[in-house]
Write an enzyme that holds these catalytic residues in place. Structure first.
Site, PDB file in Angstrom:
ATOM      1  N   TYR A   1      -0.401  10.451  10.556  1.00  0.00           N
ATOM      2  CA  TYR A   1      -0.122   9.072  10.159  1.00  0.00           C
ATOM      3  C   TYR A   1       0.513   8.300  11.309  1.00  0.00           C
ATOM      4  O   TYR A   1       0.081   7.195  11.661  1.00  0.00           O
ATOM      5  CB  TYR A   1       0.800   9.080   8.935  1.00  0.00           C
ATOM      6  CG  TYR A   1       0.934   7.746   8.246  1.00  0.00           C
ATOM      7  CD1 TYR A   1       0.189   7.445   7.124  1.00  0.00           C
ATOM      8  CD2 TYR A   1       1.834   6.785   8.720  1.00  0.00           C
ATOM      9  CE1 TYR A   1       0.316   6.220   6.477  1.00  0.00           C
ATOM     10  CE2 TYR A   1       1.967   5.565   8.088  1.00  0.00           C
ATOM     11  CZ  TYR A   1       1.212   5.292   6.962  1.00  0.00           C
ATOM     12  OH  TYR A   1       1.350   4.077   6.342  1.00  0.00           O
TER      13      TYR A   1
ATOM     14  N   ASP B   1       3.190   0.309  -0.298  1.00  0.00           N
ATOM     15  CA  ASP B   1       3.494   1.212  -1.405  1.00  0.00           C
ATOM     16  C   ASP B   1       4.752   0.781  -2.151  1.00  0.00           C
ATOM     17  O   ASP B   1       4.789   0.750  -3.381  1.00  0.00           O
ATOM     18  CB  ASP B   1       3.660   2.639  -0.890  1.00  0.00           C
ATOM     19  CG  ASP B   1       2.388   3.200  -0.289  1.00  0.00           C
ATOM     20  OD1 ASP B   1       1.325   2.552  -0.429  1.00  0.00           O
ATOM     21  OD2 ASP B   1       2.453   4.275   0.323  1.00  0.00           O
TER      22      ASP B   1
ATOM     23  N   GLU C   1      12.205   5.037   4.447  1.00  0.00           N
ATOM     24  CA  GLU C   1      11.122   5.948   4.819  1.00  0.00           C
ATOM     25  C   GLU C   1      10.876   5.924   6.323  1.00  0.00           C
ATOM     26  O   GLU C   1      10.634   6.969   6.940  1.00  0.00           O
ATOM     27  CB  GLU C   1       9.845   5.591   4.057  1.00  0.00           C
ATOM     28  CG  GLU C   1       8.784   6.645   4.168  1.00  0.00           C
ATOM     29  CD  GLU C   1       8.056   6.919   2.876  1.00  0.00           C
ATOM     30  OE1 GLU C   1       7.075   7.678   2.932  1.00  0.00           O
ATOM     31  OE2 GLU C   1       8.448   6.406   1.824  1.00  0.00           O
TER      32      GLU C   1
ATOM     33  N   HIS D   1      -4.388   1.494   5.638  1.00  0.00           N
ATOM     34  CA  HIS D   1      -3.698   1.491   6.934  1.00  0.00           C
ATOM     35  C   HIS D   1      -3.633   0.092   7.556  1.00  0.00           C
ATOM     36  O   HIS D   1      -3.268  -0.056   8.718  1.00  0.00           O
ATOM     37  CB  HIS D   1      -4.345   2.479   7.915  1.00  0.00           C
ATOM     38  CG  HIS D   1      -4.058   3.911   7.593  1.00  0.00           C
ATOM     39  ND1 HIS D   1      -3.128   4.658   8.279  1.00  0.00           N
ATOM     40  CD2 HIS D   1      -4.568   4.742   6.654  1.00  0.00           C
ATOM     41  CE1 HIS D   1      -3.090   5.889   7.775  1.00  0.00           C
ATOM     42  NE2 HIS D   1      -3.956   5.956   6.779  1.00  0.00           N
ATOM     43  N   THR D   2      -3.968  -0.908   6.803  1.00  0.00           N
ATOM     44  CA  THR D   2      -3.845  -2.289   7.287  1.00  0.00           C
ATOM     45  C   THR D   2      -2.419  -2.814   7.164  1.00  0.00           C
ATOM     46  O   THR D   2      -2.040  -3.762   7.854  1.00  0.00           O
ATOM     47  CB  THR D   2      -4.780  -3.219   6.498  1.00  0.00           C
ATOM     48  OG1 THR D   2      -4.628  -2.953   5.097  1.00  0.00           O
ATOM     49  CG2 THR D   2      -6.238  -2.992   6.884  1.00  0.00           C
ATOM     50  N   ASP D   3      -1.600  -2.183   6.301  1.00  0.00           N
ATOM     51  CA  ASP D   3      -0.291  -2.780   6.020  1.00  0.00           C
ATOM     52  C   ASP D   3       0.615  -2.775   7.237  1.00  0.00           C
ATOM     53  O   ASP D   3       1.265  -3.775   7.546  1.00  0.00           O
ATOM     54  CB  ASP D   3       0.375  -2.126   4.812  1.00  0.00           C
ATOM     55  CG  ASP D   3       0.559  -0.621   4.904  1.00  0.00           C
ATOM     56  OD1 ASP D   3      -0.009   0.002   5.827  1.00  0.00           O
ATOM     57  OD2 ASP D   3       1.276  -0.065   4.048  1.00  0.00           O
TER      58      ASP D   3
ATOM     59  N   SER E   1       4.149   8.784  -4.554  1.00  0.00           N
ATOM     60  CA  SER E   1       5.306   9.308  -5.276  1.00  0.00           C
ATOM     61  C   SER E   1       6.602   8.999  -4.528  1.00  0.00           C
ATOM     62  O   SER E   1       7.642   8.731  -5.157  1.00  0.00           O
ATOM     63  CB  SER E   1       5.162  10.816  -5.490  1.00  0.00           C
ATOM     64  OG  SER E   1       4.983  11.492  -4.256  1.00  0.00           O
TER      65      SER E   1
END
Length: 385
Positions: A225, A176, A164, A36-38, A130
């Site tokens: 999230y 990702d 996304e 969760h740092t991105d 995925s």
């Protein structure tokens, strides 16, 4: 067992009666540390894995995109690219395809009508990306099929992230998509999620990457999230920084009394996780397995206690893996949280003992043995050979 490439080619022939012009693969990923740092402009250390999504495709002479999903009973979707492309209700696989096509066309890329078949062997909802793999496979396929100049792996990754974020509705960071697009065989990739600088970090040959599926699926489009992202943004505002990447522990402690406790703990996870990611890259480069083990354990505790994204099954799975690895490796939850997988980095000669311990001591909520993968770091997206 049929490979994703063979499955995609078969589905394409089923839909069109013809072989595809092109076939592209994009890998899933496992994040070794940096969770969760991105989306906080921070630092992550993932590697691509052998599990992948494959798309087979050909150009059409009209403005229709037609898609078949081999892994969902050959269900098909169809939409026109010269009309408004709308999302279907929910977070169905179709929306990732629709989103990528829309975002790429909105960015000015000359995509025409296309027939597409999709297949993959990345467990869904497993924390192994995925969805990003599908987005990157689609973007890479469109780049080659429609000869789109100037698209490099980083740009394809950004298009996937935008699809996304803006179309599917999950406010994910860039990690990702970037590792799926730009991964290097035999290496983890230290990613600066602000500058998008990439630093390959060799993974020692005598280390194995073990991924154990909890059997507890998650859905990043759900509220958890996005809630975490909002809490991190609130902390950054209170600290008067652009993102939590710019904060440190003295700054955070100075504001602790003015912060809601939940927001404080979310920020503490990000600040400490960024430092652990730096330290993990160094430990990998130095093959310091004791440091790796300590950092992975600290990361899991922080995700459990400060970021509150683990669940009891994942905690138990990581504990089993860590106990079996002993002084020869480390384990932690990997992925967005609330289910998914645990990852262990262990000395290769201990890999089977760790796998055996997981099989003996962990059962999924459905009462089945967990799926276990022993992986090496793989290359990013490419044309199928």
């Amino acid at each position: 067992m049929m490979t994703p490439e063979k499955s995609a080619r078969n589905a394409f022939h089923l839909m069109t009666g013809q072989p595809p012009e092109i076939c592209v693969r994009a890998p899933g990923r496992v994040n070794l540390i940096g969770e969760h740092t991105d989306y906080n402009d921070g630092f992550v250390l993932p590697c691509a894995i052998g599990r992948e999504t494959v798309v087979a495709a050909s150009r059409r002479s009209d403005q229709t995109v037609r898609v078949i999903a081999a892994d969902f009973g050959d269900v098909q979707d169809q939409f026109a690219i010269d009309q408004t492309i709308e999302a279907l209700p929910g977070s169905a696989w179709q929306n990732y395809v629709r989103g990528m096509v829309k975002i790429m066309r909105d960015a000015g890329h000359g995509i025409g009508g296309t027939d597409i078949a999709i297949s993959g062997n990345i467990p869904l909802g497993s924390g192994l990306s995925s969805s990003a793999s599908l987005e990157v496979a689609l973007g890479t396929m469109m780049q080659h099929l429609w000869v789109l100049p100037g698209l490099d792996p980083a740009q394809i990754a950004l298009l996937g992230q935008k699809a996304e974020n803006d179309f599917v509705g999950c406010q994910c960071g860039i990690m990702d998509q970037m590792i799926s697009a730009a991964g290097q065989a035999g290496h983890a990739l230290a990613i600066d999620c602000r500058s998008l600088a990439l630093s390959p970090v060799p993974i020692p040959d005598d280390l194995a990457i073990i991924i154990a599926q909890s059997g507890i699926t998650h859905d990043n489009v759900g509220g958890h999230y996005n809630d975490r992202r909002r809490q991190c943004e609130e902390a950054a505002r209170m600290l008067d920084v652009a993102a939590l990447r710019d904060a440190d522990m003295p700054m955070l402690e100075a504001k602790r009394g003015q912060m809601d406790d939940v927001v404080y703990r979310r920020a503490r996870h990000i600040v400490t996780e960024n430092q652990r990611t730096f330290d993990m890259a160094r430990a990998l480069a130095e093959a310091d397995i004791q440091a790796m083990s300590m950092l992975m354990a600290e990361s899991h505790s922080s995700m459990r206690d400060d970021f509150e994204i683990t669940v009891p099954g994942i905690d138990r799975l990581a504990e089993i893996m860590q106990r079996a690895a002993g002084k020869y490796g480390g384990a932690r939850m990997t992925g967005g949280g609330f289910g998914g997988a645990a990852v262990a980095l262990v000395r290769a000669d201990q890999a089977e003992a760790v796998c055996a311990s997981v099989r003996e001591h962990y059962t999924t909520p459905a009462g089945t043995p967990p799926e276990i993968m022993v992986e090496k770091a793989a290359a990013g997206a490419s044309l199928c050979p």
